[in-house]
Design a protein around this motif. Structure first.
Motif, PDB file in Angstrom:
ATOM      1  N   ASP A   9       0.830  -1.213   0.000  1.00 16.06           N
ATOM      2  CA  ASP A   9       0.000   0.000   0.000  1.00 16.06           C
ATOM      3  C   ASP A   9       0.864   1.262   0.000  1.00 16.06           C
ATOM      4  O   ASP A   9       0.571   2.224  -0.715  1.00 16.06           O
ATOM      5  CB  ASP A   9      -0.943   0.001   1.213  1.00 16.06           C
ATOM      6  N   GLN A  10       1.941   1.240   0.785  1.00 19.43           N
ATOM      7  CA  GLN A  10       2.836   2.406   0.797  1.00 19.43           C
ATOM      8  C   GLN A  10       3.490   2.594  -0.571  1.00 19.43           C
ATOM      9  O   GLN A  10       3.645   3.710  -1.056  1.00 19.43           O
ATOM     10  CB  GLN A  10       3.935   2.224   1.855  1.00 19.43           C
ATOM     11  N   PHE A  11       3.883   1.475  -1.180  1.00 19.78           N
ATOM     12  CA  PHE A  11       4.506   1.567  -2.502  1.00 19.78           C
ATOM     13  C   PHE A  11       3.538   2.213  -3.491  1.00 19.78           C
ATOM     14  O   PHE A  11       3.896   3.106  -4.252  1.00 19.78           O
ATOM     15  CB  PHE A  11       4.921   0.176  -2.998  1.00 19.78           C
ATOM     16  N   ALA A  12       2.283   1.773  -3.436  1.00 21.88           N
ATOM     17  CA  ALA A  12       1.277   2.332  -4.341  1.00 21.88           C
ATOM     18  C   ALA A  12       1.102   3.827  -4.078  1.00 21.88           C
ATOM     19  O   ALA A  12       0.941   4.619  -5.013  1.00 21.88           O
ATOM     20  CB  ALA A  12      -0.047   1.600  -4.166  1.00 21.88           C
ATOM     21  N   ALA A  13       1.165   4.207  -2.795  1.00 20.23           N
ATOM     22  CA  ALA A  13       0.930   5.610  -2.443  1.00 20.23           C
ATOM     23  C   ALA A  13       2.053   6.514  -2.955  1.00 20.23           C
ATOM     24  O   ALA A  13       1.813   7.681  -3.263  1.00 20.23           O
ATOM     25  CB  ALA A  13       0.776   5.750  -0.934  1.00 20.23           C
ATOM     26  N   GLN A  14       3.283   5.969  -3.055  1.00 18.89           N
ATOM     27  CA  GLN A  14       4.372   6.835  -3.496  1.00 18.89           C
ATOM     28  C   GLN A  14       4.672   6.685  -4.995  1.00 18.89           C
ATOM     29  O   GLN A  14       5.601   7.298  -5.513  1.00 18.89           O
ATOM     30  CB  GLN A  14       5.635   6.623  -2.642  1.00 18.89           C
ATOM     31  N   LEU A  15       3.897   5.860  -5.672  1.00 18.45           N
ATOM     32  CA  LEU A  15       4.118   5.651  -7.098  1.00 18.45           C
ATOM     33  C   LEU A  15       3.839   6.942  -7.868  1.00 18.45           C
ATOM     34  O   LEU A  15       2.884   7.649  -7.563  1.00 18.45           O
ATOM     35  CB  LEU A  15       3.165   4.544  -7.574  1.00 18.45           C
ATOM     36  N   ARG A  16       4.676   7.241  -8.840  1.00 20.82           N
ATOM     37  CA  ARG A  16       4.420   8.453  -9.630  1.00 20.82           C
ATOM     38  C   ARG A  16       3.089   8.304 -10.366  1.00 20.82           C
ATOM     39  O   ARG A  16       2.826   7.262 -10.964  1.00 20.82           O
ATOM     40  CB  ARG A  16       5.546   8.688 -10.635  1.00 20.82           C
ATOM     41  N   PRO A  17       2.267   9.354 -10.326  1.00 20.22           N
ATOM     42  CA  PRO A  17       0.944   9.232 -10.955  1.00 20.22           C
ATOM     43  C   PRO A  17       1.023   8.804 -12.422  1.00 20.22           C
ATOM     44  O   PRO A  17       0.203   8.006 -12.878  1.00 20.22           O
ATOM     45  CB  PRO A  17       0.361  10.638 -10.836  1.00 20.22           C
ATOM     46  N   GLU A  18       2.039   9.286 -13.142  1.00 19.22           N
ATOM     47  CA  GLU A  18       2.077   8.897 -14.564  1.00 19.22           C
ATOM     48  C   GLU A  18       2.437   7.423 -14.738  1.00 19.22           C
ATOM     49  O   GLU A  18       1.935   6.762 -15.648  1.00 19.22           O
ATOM     50  CB  GLU A  18       2.971   9.812 -15.423  1.00 19.22           C
ATOM     51  N   THR A  19       3.248   6.889 -13.813  1.00 18.10           N
ATOM     52  CA  THR A  19       3.553   5.451 -13.875  1.00 18.10           C
ATOM     53  C   THR A  19       2.287   4.655 -13.596  1.00 18.10           C
ATOM     54  O   THR A  19       1.948   3.715 -14.320  1.00 18.10           O
ATOM     55  CB  THR A  19       4.623   5.077 -12.824  1.00 18.10           C
ATOM     56  N   SER A  34      -0.033   4.770 -16.557  1.00 20.30           N
ATOM     57  CA  SER A  34       0.318   3.982 -17.732  1.00 20.30           C
ATOM     58  C   SER A  34       0.205   2.480 -17.448  1.00 20.30           C
ATOM     59  O   SER A  34      -0.195   1.719 -18.318  1.00 20.30           O
ATOM     60  CB  SER A  34       1.689   4.391 -18.299  1.00 20.30           C
ATOM     61  N   VAL A  35       0.504   2.066 -16.218  1.00 15.64           N
ATOM     62  CA  VAL A  35       0.300   0.652 -15.864  1.00 15.64           C
ATOM     63  C   VAL A  35      -1.203   0.331 -15.953  1.00 15.64           C
ATOM     64  O   VAL A  35      -1.614  -0.653 -16.560  1.00 15.64           O
ATOM     65  CB  VAL A  35       0.826   0.347 -14.441  1.00 15.64           C
ATOM     66  N   LYS A  67       7.715   1.658 -17.451  1.00 14.49           N
ATOM     67  CA  LYS A  67       8.601   2.702 -17.989  1.00 14.49           C
ATOM     68  C   LYS A  67       7.933   3.465 -19.127  1.00 14.49           C
ATOM     69  O   LYS A  67       7.197   2.891 -19.925  1.00 14.49           O
ATOM     70  CB  LYS A  67       9.872   2.055 -18.549  1.00 14.49           C
ATOM     71  N   SER A  68       8.254   4.748 -19.215  1.00 15.09           N
ATOM     72  CA  SER A  68       7.726   5.540 -20.318  1.00 15.09           C
ATOM     73  C   SER A  68       8.740   5.565 -21.463  1.00 15.09           C
ATOM     74  O   SER A  68       9.913   5.275 -21.267  1.00 15.09           O
ATOM     75  CB  SER A  68       7.447   6.962 -19.845  1.00 15.09           C
ATOM     76  N   ARG A  69       8.266   5.926 -22.645  1.00 15.51           N
ATOM     77  CA  ARG A  69       9.158   6.089 -23.813  1.00 15.51           C
ATOM     78  C   ARG A  69      10.299   7.031 -23.497  1.00 15.51           C
ATOM     79  O   ARG A  69      11.436   6.827 -23.896  1.00 15.51           O
ATOM     80  CB  ARG A  69       8.361   6.723 -24.964  1.00 15.51           C
ATOM     81  N   ARG A  78      -2.978  -3.041 -10.714  1.00 18.80           N
ATOM     82  CA  ARG A  78      -3.150  -1.821 -11.504  1.00 18.80           C
ATOM     83  C   ARG A  78      -2.848  -0.565 -10.692  1.00 18.80           C
ATOM     84  O   ARG A  78      -2.410   0.434 -11.232  1.00 18.80           O
ATOM     85  CB  ARG A  78      -4.576  -1.739 -12.056  1.00 18.80           C
ATOM     86  N   GLN A  79      -3.125  -0.633  -9.394  1.00 17.55           N
ATOM     87  CA  GLN A  79      -2.840   0.533  -8.543  1.00 17.55           C
ATOM     88  C   GLN A  79      -1.396   0.537  -8.065  1.00 17.55           C
ATOM     89  O   GLN A  79      -0.796   1.598  -7.890  1.00 17.55           O
ATOM     90  CB  GLN A  79      -3.761   0.539  -7.311  1.00 17.55           C
TER      91      GLN A  79
END
Ligand code: SF4
Lengths: 255, 463
Positions: free
Chosen positions: B7-17, B20-21, B155-157, B321-322
């Motif tokens: 849950d903490q990992f999800a909370a700090q995930l960059r919104p754009e990552t 895109s996931v 990862k993004s382009r 997904r989250q």
């Protein structure tokens, strides 16, 4: 989650399992369930010693604690009358979860027998009693959230059948209807971030379809989704299917 | 340092990552469903059948594995058995040493990730190069795959273009076509220089000893075409009984994994180059890897060994997904990983005991799984196993007191009446609420407490 072999009810005597959430928060849902079942000619018994279905402990992995509660359920709902639950989640606990945790227990046959006569309300109305049209009237453009515990059971189709037949009611479809609302019992408090994100996503998809009502078969999903919408300051009207059916009867002067 | 919880990992995930996931898993899942239901009247029957076949296989490995060994040997392949990750790595190394090989090209194989083959070979002075584009990018970035089919889904382009530039693969350009061309040009040289090509196998047929490989980039074919020696690293559960079973499994795998009818390349390999064949590897080794699988087989979660690594369960999973794949801190993420990773971890199970809890038990995974694995049931069995092994320290809310309450009607009814008193209402100050309620309250309101109201209504009616 598949339905076990179902015994079609023989008489009209049923036992109501109100669920702990109705006991604590959703009194009107339990009441509506009684009124709907009585309208269908059922004699509703409410075993007074009932508590909870045992699912919280089952999901937490504490199967010993859960079995203690399930054994209490078996004792409380003795006999052979169908057990009707206004919740797909509690119904799934008794028909699928309990047999899983009793797999190596001597009283497994009793557990299986209880599972076979336990029905979620809408499933019971349509597939148990064979009622496929609902009288009365309910003006609404509603979204229906199919709970995850209704996967693979007759519940979701039963709800749609009843609502489609109901005068005044229109069902709107929304994107990703098969996705979970994010409640998940203790998951909602142990994974608060993911749980609320899932809830927000579900609300976003539902709102895009512009319903005036969100209908559910589980008060737990509705409590979670309704609670998020409230916290966000954008409340959404929610009703349990039992309430919708009961209100339709009232609106039609049938109750 | 304690690793972040899921849950903490999800909370700090960059919104754009996260976005895109979410978007790419959603789109793959939707295409998967469409293609399956467009092509077959009842894909669920196929999933059930495939599940029965794989269940039969894992319950009869003791007869299938020797049968496969005999077939492969008859075709001239050498068969090795690796009980542990270390012995699998050592086997690869000794094959390389015996040939005086120093350069290896590698097609995508999850089992090599599982045993840590890349870093192991590097430590022993072997150049081991990933040839799958996604895995190649993971390798040059010193990253880890976050999805079993699409390793760089996180990862993004833009990020890929930056790392290409940093690694001397041309000036910044984030056009996918350019990135792919540059990787191909670089890899082409490497194939020609490599001494050994290493692949996995999606299926191994017991009846014929045939290895089947599916890819979309042709890199596995190239890894087999140029080098003189082929090593296949295969989990012991990869067996199918008969060639004809491939019809079912290839149809299900491609559709479940990438929504394709068939992957671009499907290779059938029965052994090293025969005298009548113009080219191909002259030496072939098949290493069957156990690395914890027989223990899984002996456990209450053996059904997970049916898995054909399609990734459909992670694509549909709302938690994956989250949170994205790295949140799971293991080679196998998502629903399959929440079961398999703690089991394969052996005595390190407690470190991953939170994975089976990272689920609402919504069942979306088992609804898409091409081999019909009842993943939520397995998650629950693992939760119970953890509870039995670690009791109160297992990190789940204590249920003992609750279960006593819930099996004693009088106590239950009393607690309904006193619900208000224990802080189940909004106006109780936050500081006095139990932490569970605060966690609820942060994101949602609670409905009004109506403890006992229904029972009072019922009683009043009777009178
Ligand atoms: S568990 Fe099933 S859905 Fe998930 S990767 Fe394995 S085969 Fe695919």
């Amino acid at each position: 989650m598949s339905n076990p072999e179902r015994q079609r009810p023989t008489g009209k005597r049923v036992q109501l399992m109100a669920t702990c959430l109705c006991d604590a928060f959703y009194a009107d849902v339990a009441r509506a369930t009684v009124e709907v079942l009585e309208h269908l000619g059922c004699t509703v018994e409410f075993p007074d010693g009932q508590t909870c279905c045992g699912q919280p402990a089952f999901n937490a992995g504490d199967w010993a604690a859960s079995r203690r509660v399930v054994r209490h359920v078996v004792r409380t709902f003795a006999g052979d009358a169908p057990v009707i639950v206004p919740s797909s989640s509690c119904a799934a606990m008794l028909s699928h979860g309990a047999p899983e945790e009793f797999a190596h227990e001597p009283d497994l046959p009793e557990i299986l027998a209880l599972g076979q006569r336990t029905w979620e309300l809408a499933d019971f109305i349509v597939n148990g009693l064979g009622v496929t049209t609902w009288p009365g009237r309910y003006e609404t453009k509603a979204a229906f959230h199919r709970s995850c515990h209704a996967r693979g059971t007759g519940t979701a189709d039963a709800v749609r059948t009843l609502l489609r037949s109901l005068a005044g009611a229109e069902l709107v479809e929304f994107d990703e209807a098969e996705q979970c609302c994010g409640f998940g019992g203790t998951f909602s408090v142990t994974f608060p971030h993911i749980s609320s994100n899932m809830g927000h996503l579900k609300l976003e998809k539902i709102r895009a379809a512009r319903p005036d009502l969100l209908i559910g078969v589980d008060t737990s999903c509705l409590m979670h989704l309704g609670g998020i919408a409230n916290r966000d300051g954008a409340p959404i009207k929610t009703q349990h299917i039992a309430q919708v059916l009961r209100d339709a009867l009232k609106n039609g002067g049938l109750l | 340092m304690k690793p972040l919880s899921i849950d903490q990992f999800a909370a700090q995930l960059r919104p754009e990552t996260q976005r895109s996931v979410y978007e790419s898993t959603k789109s793959t899942h939707e295409k998967r469903t469409k293609v399956l239901f467009d092509h077959f009247p009842d894909p669920n029957r196929l999933r059930e059948l495939a599940g029965q076949i794989k269940q039969h296989v894992i319950e009869n490995l003791d007869t299938y594995l020797p049968a496969v060994e005999a077939k492969l040997q008859a075709h001239g392949a050498k068969v090795h058995w690796a009980a542990t990750a270390e012995s699998a790595n050592q086997t690869v190394l000794s094959i390389l040493r015996a040939r005086g090989a120093t350069k290896l090209v590698k097609a995508k194989t999850m089992v090599s990730e599982e045993i840590g083959l890349g870093p192991f070979l590097e430590k022993h002075g072997i150049e081991s190069l990933e040839t799958d584009l996604g895995e190649f990018i993971v390798q040059i970035d010193h990253d880890h795959p976050s999805h079993i089919v699409r390793p760089i889904i996180h990862k993004s382009r833009r990020e890929i273009a930056v790392s290409f530039e940093k690694n001397g693969l041309g000036a910044y350009n984030d056009e996918p076509a350019v990135i792919t061309r540059r990787a191909r040009e670089f890899l082409r040289q490497k194939y020609l220089q490599a001494d050994v090509g290493l692949t996995g196998a999606n299926f191994v047929v017991a009846e014929t000893g045939r290895l089947v490989l599916v890819t979309n980039e042709g890199n596995s074919r190239f890894s087999l075409a140029a080098p003189k020696c082929h090593i296949a690293l295969v989990g012991i559960e990869k067996i199918l009984p008969r060639d004809r079973d491939l019809a079912l499994f290839l149809n299900l795998l491609a559709r479940s994994a990438t929504a394709q009818q068939l992957t671009v390349y499907t290779e059938f390999i029965s052994g090293p180059k025969a005298p009548t064949q113009p080219d191909g590897p002259e030496e072939m080794h098949v290493i069957f890897v156990d690395a914890g699988r027989t223990e899984v087989l002996a456990s209450e979660c053996r059904e997970i060994l049916r898995c054909i690594r399609c990734g459909a369960c992670m694509n549909v999973c709302p938690v994956y997904r989250q949170a994205s794949g790295h949140a799971y801190r293991a080679v196998y993420p998502g629903p399959v990983g929440a079961v398999l990773s703690p089991l394969l971890a052996g005595n390190r199970f407690p470190e991953l005991a939170d994975l089976p809890k990272a689920s609402t038990l919504c069942g979306a995974c088992s609804e898409v799984c091409p081999v019909n694995i009842p993943i939520p049931d397995l998650l629950l069995r693992l939760r119970n196993k953890n509870k039995l092994a670690h009791g109160p320290s297992s990190g789940t809310p204590p249920m003992g007191a609750w279960s006593v309450l819930a099996s004693q009607p009088t106590a239950w009814k009393t607690s309904l009446a006193f619900g208000k008193a224990v802080g189940l209402v909004p106006y109780v100050p936050r500081a006095f609420k139990p932490s569970v309620l605060r966690a609820w309250d942060d994101h949602r309101t609670l409905p009004e407490w109506r403890g006992g109201e229904f029972r009072r209504w019922l009683a009043a009616r009777k009178r």
